[in-house]
Design a protein around this motif. Structure first.
Motif, short mmCIF file in Angstrom:
data_model
loop_
_atom_site.label_atom_id
_atom_site.label_comp_id
_atom_site.label_asym_id
_atom_site.label_seq_id
_atom_site.Cartn_x
_atom_site.Cartn_y
_atom_site.Cartn_z
N VAL A 125 -19.34 6.85 33.26
CA VAL A 125 -20.14 7.58 34.24
C VAL A 125 -19.10 8.30 35.12
O VAL A 125 -18.00 8.27 35.55
CB VAL A 125 -20.64 6.30 35.11
CG1 VAL A 125 -21.49 6.89 36.06
CG2 VAL A 125 -21.22 5.27 34.26
N VAL A 126 -19.81 9.56 35.45
CA VAL A 126 -18.95 10.73 35.96
C VAL A 126 -19.42 11.14 37.32
O VAL A 126 -20.73 11.17 37.51
CB VAL A 126 -18.77 11.74 35.01
CG1 VAL A 126 -18.09 11.30 33.72
CG2 VAL A 126 -20.10 12.63 34.49
N ILE A 127 -18.65 11.76 38.09
CA ILE A 127 -19.29 12.68 39.16
C ILE A 127 -18.50 13.91 39.17
O ILE A 127 -17.06 13.91 39.01
CB ILE A 127 -18.64 11.86 40.39
CG1 ILE A 127 -19.45 10.49 40.64
CG2 ILE A 127 -19.12 12.89 41.85
CD1 ILE A 127 -19.07 9.84 41.86
N THR A 154 -8.01 3.88 43.56
CA THR A 154 -6.96 3.46 42.52
C THR A 154 -5.55 4.48 42.54
O THR A 154 -5.94 5.71 42.65
CB THR A 154 -7.42 3.19 40.81
OG1 THR A 154 -7.96 2.24 40.91
CG2 THR A 154 -6.24 3.33 40.26
N ASP A 155 -4.52 3.86 42.38
CA ASP A 155 -3.27 4.71 42.47
C ASP A 155 -3.21 5.58 41.44
O ASP A 155 -2.81 5.34 40.33
CB ASP A 155 -2.20 3.67 42.51
CG ASP A 155 -0.77 4.47 42.89
OD1 ASP A 155 -0.75 5.82 42.81
OD2 ASP A 155 0.21 3.70 42.68
N ARG A 186 -12.99 7.90 46.46
CA ARG A 186 -12.58 8.09 47.93
C ARG A 186 -12.23 9.52 47.77
O ARG A 186 -12.02 10.17 49.01
CB ARG A 186 -11.45 7.30 48.11
CG ARG A 186 -11.10 6.49 49.29
CD ARG A 186 -10.29 5.74 49.45
NE ARG A 186 -10.97 4.23 49.61
CZ ARG A 186 -10.09 2.96 49.60
NH1 ARG A 186 -8.79 3.09 49.40
NH2 ARG A 186 -10.86 1.92 49.71
N ASP A 187 -12.23 10.32 46.57
CA ASP A 187 -11.77 11.74 46.74
C ASP A 187 -13.18 12.32 47.33
O ASP A 187 -13.22 13.58 47.59
CB ASP A 187 -11.74 12.31 45.30
CG ASP A 187 -10.73 11.75 44.82
OD1 ASP A 187 -9.87 11.30 45.56
OD2 ASP A 187 -10.39 11.78 43.44
N ILE A 192 -15.08 5.04 51.68
CA ILE A 192 -15.71 4.02 50.99
C ILE A 192 -14.95 2.95 50.62
O ILE A 192 -13.49 3.49 50.38
CB ILE A 192 -16.26 4.73 49.69
CG1 ILE A 192 -17.28 3.67 48.98
CG2 ILE A 192 -15.06 5.14 48.79
CD1 ILE A 192 -18.44 3.91 49.39
N THR A 193 -15.44 1.57 50.47
CA THR A 193 -14.44 0.47 50.24
C THR A 193 -15.07 -0.27 49.25
O THR A 193 -16.29 -0.02 48.83
CB THR A 193 -14.81 -0.45 51.67
OG1 THR A 193 -15.81 -0.73 51.66
CG2 THR A 193 -13.99 0.20 52.84
#
Lengths: 318, 119
Positions: A125-127, A154-155, A186-187, A192-193
């Motif tokens: 699944v992509v954005i 994620t780091d 988060r980008d 967002i959590t």
């Protein structure tokens, strides 16, 4: 038809226990029930069922940093998990299992949070063309399972560090990973959590099945001895490493003493065979390197005369 | 030789006391391209309906079930490096050979199986 939803969130970050809970839930699967399990792992390279652990991740770097390698019972390639990644698992009887439907619950949850998520191929699944969710599936005659990741924060540097996105050619039996361009939620939305994503997934599932009864489970509701037994199975080094730990490494490098084409056959961390094709004038020194490499354990102290080879291999693998 | 099918889409080609086991063409289409197979172990005793082995396709990891009971006496090692042979010729690419002790009565012949997958 789904008439009951079972919803449970893992309470810890220990990957093997979280896998144990997932497997336990799979075993409880009943017709008419859909289970949604949400879980996150601390610093874990999560390899596919049929992958070679040694060739898919930098095992020694990961374990030295206190990370884990875990083997899932679904297929596909290696992914990296940390607290910034949320995993979801859908479990249903074969007659109720519907991958397209489960994906639409997932993308619906993302839309509710303001993300334009869409399916790419059959597993991603992509954005904006960046993968933030990889998915994998297991089917038995009765119970079926669909699980996937959601990259939230994620780091990225850890992904680069621990997964072999390698300039070294690796030969191993098993399923190979494919590198993907990944993105964190988060980008796109800095606040967002994981909590919000988990809640959105639960709400999306509940609104898909508004008439189904709901059961919210806690870890304490599960049979602890059984969970511990399964945890030990997933943590067993023999299971994680797999029974076929042989793989080959090939790389080319220009050393001070000449250009070398290095071929190493590994069994776990130990080099079983070494061959160096080189234009070096000092063929004796090259043969000595081959002899010293053979039998060397790359996690132990390395003879200074072969340190250059081991170090370039490590650097190129990174 | 007699070929019988299980509802979970495995076939058994029975000849005398042994049977070669594979999966149907319908099953290979449903699974999609196979990328890995974990073959059963030679010597393993299986009961009809037990998980015999598993395969990984581009879509999923799936369990395969033993259509007959007996002892695994041979496995097709060629599939280890080339699981795609099952996609290319599902009825030809046998997975293992079983020394048969029991054949369940509910297996289907080819005509019945064809009706079964038509639904």
């Amino acid at each position: 038809m789904i008439n009951k939803l079972k919803i449970i969130r893992a309470e810890g970050l220990y990957p093997y226990r979280n896998q144990a809970i997932e497997k336990y839930l799979l075993g409880c699967c009943k017709k008419g029930e859909m289970t949604l399990y949400l879980w996150a792992n601390d610093k874990t390279v999560f390899i596919g069922k049929n992958q070679n652990a040694y060739s898919e991740c930098r095992l020694s770097a990961l374990t030295a940093d206190g990370g884990y390698v875990a083997r899932r019972f679904t297929g596909g390639g290696a992914v990296y998990h940390d607290k910034g990644n949320l995993n979801f698992t859908f479990i249903a009887d074969r007659t109720d299992f519907d991958i397209a439907n489960q994906f639409s619950v997932m993308t619906g949850a993302m839309r509710a949070l303001g993300f334009e998520a869409r399916l790419n191929g059959r597993n991603d699944v992509v954005i904006d063309g960046k993968k933030f969710s990889g998915n994998a599936f297991y089917k038995s005659e009765t119970a079926c399972l669909h699980h996937g990741t959601v990259l939230i924060g994620t780091d990225y540097s850890a992904i680069e560090k621990y997964l072999n996105v390698s300039r070294v050619k690796l030969n191993a039996k098993g399923v190979k990973s494919v590198k993907s361009r990944v993105g964190n939620l988060r980008d796109y939305r800095a606040d967002i959590t994981s909590e919000q994503v988990a809640d959105a997934l639960i709400s999306a599932l509940e609104s898909r099945y508004p008439h189904a009864s709901r059961e919210y489970l806690k870890e304490g509701d599960l049979p602890e001895t059984e969970i511990q037994r399964l945890t030990a199975e997933f943590a067993d080094p023999d299971y994680v490493r797999g029974d076929d730990v042989r793989y080959g490494v090939e790389f080319e490098y220009r050393y001070e003493w000449g250009v070398a084409d290095v071929r190493l056959d590994f069994n776990g961390d130990v080099i079983e065979r070494a061959k160096i094709y080189s234009d070096a004038l000092d063929t004796g020194a090259v043969e000595l390197k081959e002899r010293l490499l053979t039998g060397a354990d790359v996690t132990k102290t390395i003879d200074p005369r072969i340190k250059d080879i081991i170090e370039t291999m490590g650097a190129l693998k990174r | 030789m007699k070929i019988l099918f299980r509802e979970s889409h495995e076939w058994a080609a029975i000849e005398g006391k042994t049977a070669k086991i594979g999966i149907s063409d319908h099953a290979q289409k449903e699974l999609g391209d196979l990328v890995f197979i974990n073959l059963p172990e030679v010597g393993a005793e299986v009961k009809a309906g037990d998980v015999l082995c598993d395969v990984e396709s581009v879509k999923a990891v799936s369990d395969l079930y033993a259509p007959v009971s007996g002892k695994v006496i041979k496995v097709n090692e060629e599939l280890e490096s080339s699981p795609e042979l099952i996609n290319q010729d599902a009825m030809g690419a046998w997975i293992c050979e079983i020394e048969v002790t029991d054949v369940p009565a509910d297996l289907m012949d080819e005509a019945a199986y064809k009706d079964f997958i038509k639904g």
